[in-house]
Design a protein around this motif. Structure first.
Motif, short mmCIF file in Angstrom:
data_model
loop_
_atom_site.label_atom_id
_atom_site.label_comp_id
_atom_site.label_asym_id
_atom_site.label_seq_id
_atom_site.Cartn_x
_atom_site.Cartn_y
_atom_site.Cartn_z
N TYR A 1 -8.83 3.84 10.76
CA TYR A 1 -9.10 3.36 9.40
C TYR A 1 -10.54 2.95 9.18
O TYR A 1 -10.99 2.85 8.05
N TYR B 1 -0.07 -4.16 10.29
CA TYR B 1 0.54 -3.77 9.02
C TYR B 1 2.04 -3.91 9.13
O TYR B 1 2.67 -3.31 10.00
N TYR C 1 0.85 -1.17 0.00
CA TYR C 1 0.00 0.00 0.00
C TYR C 1 0.89 1.23 0.00
O TYR C 1 1.83 1.32 0.77
N LEU D 1 -2.18 3.66 3.46
CA LEU D 1 -3.26 2.89 4.09
C LEU D 1 -4.52 3.73 4.27
O LEU D 1 -5.62 3.21 4.20
N GLN E 1 -7.24 3.40 1.68
CA GLN E 1 -7.94 2.13 1.50
C GLN E 1 -9.32 2.17 2.13
O GLN E 1 -9.53 2.83 3.13
N LYS E 2 -10.24 1.45 1.54
CA LYS E 2 -11.60 1.38 2.07
C LYS E 2 -11.77 0.08 2.85
O LYS E 2 -11.65 -0.99 2.28
N GLN F 1 -14.32 -8.66 0.52
CA GLN F 1 -14.72 -7.66 1.50
C GLN F 1 -16.22 -7.80 1.76
O GLN F 1 -17.01 -7.88 0.83
N MET G 1 -11.67 -6.53 4.22
CA MET G 1 -11.17 -6.36 2.86
C MET G 1 -11.06 -7.74 2.20
O MET G 1 -11.16 -8.76 2.88
N HIS H 1 -4.32 -9.68 3.85
CA HIS H 1 -4.80 -8.81 2.78
C HIS H 1 -3.59 -8.30 1.99
O HIS H 1 -2.45 -8.42 2.45
#
Length: 140
Positions: free
Chosen positions: A136, A126, A12, A15, A18-19, A100, A55, A76
C-alpha cells in the motif's frame, strides 16, 4: 467530540485505491513476515527524524511500553489502524485528531533486540488482520 470515533465507521470498498503517506524516510531493513510474527516493516532512519501519520485519523493510543518503547496507534476510517513503534518521543496524545502527513513522533535510537540502530517499526491492520505495508505504501 474529540474522543468520538463513530465518524470513522465508513468501510473502504477497496484499500488499494486509498492514498497512504510514507511514515518516514529511510530504507526498509526488515519486511513483513507472518511466519516470523513480524507484522510490519522496519525502516532504518536517522535518529529523531519525523514520523508522520499515513492518513487522517484519531490517536487511539500514545504510550511507552517496555517491549516496544514509545508507541503510537492511529485509527483511520474503515477499521484501519496504523502503528508506529520504537519511537524516541511522541508528539500526539490519545484522542488527538491528526491529518495525513502530520508529525506524530520521532524515530528512536536504540535497539529492540532484533533490529539494531535507529529505526521505525510500522504496522497496518485492517479489520483486525495485519497487512503488508509494502502493498500500500511506496517506501523507496
Amino acid at each position: 467530540e474529540r474522543y468520538n470515533l463513530t465518524g470513522f465507521r465508513q468501510a473502504y470498498s477497496n484499500l488499494e485505491g486509498q492514498k497512504f503517506h510514507r511514515p518516514t524516510r529511510g530504507i526498509l531493513s526488515s519486511v513483513f513476515d507472518v511466519e516470523k510474527q513480524h507484522y510490519g516493516v522496519d525502516i532504518a532512519a536517522s535518529p529523531n527524524q519525523s514520523v508522520v501519520s499515513v492518513m487522517d485519523g484519531t490517536v487511539l493510543m500514545s504510550t511507552y511500553t517496555s517491549e516496544m518503547g514509545y508507541t503510537i496507534c492511529i485509527v483511520h476510517p474503515g477499521e484501519l489502524i496504523s502503528i508506529y513503534k520504537h519511537c524516541e518521543s511522541l508528539l500526539k496524545k490519545t484522542g488527538d485528531r491528526v491529518k495525513q502527513g502530520d508529525v506524530v513522533a520521532l524515530v528512536g535510537r536504540g535497539t529492540d533486540g532484533v533490529t539494531q540502530g535507529s529505526h521505525l517499526h510500522f504496522e497496518l491492520w485492517y479489520q483486525g488482520q495485519p497487512l503488508d505495508p509494502e502493498k500500500y505504501i511506496l517506501f523507496q
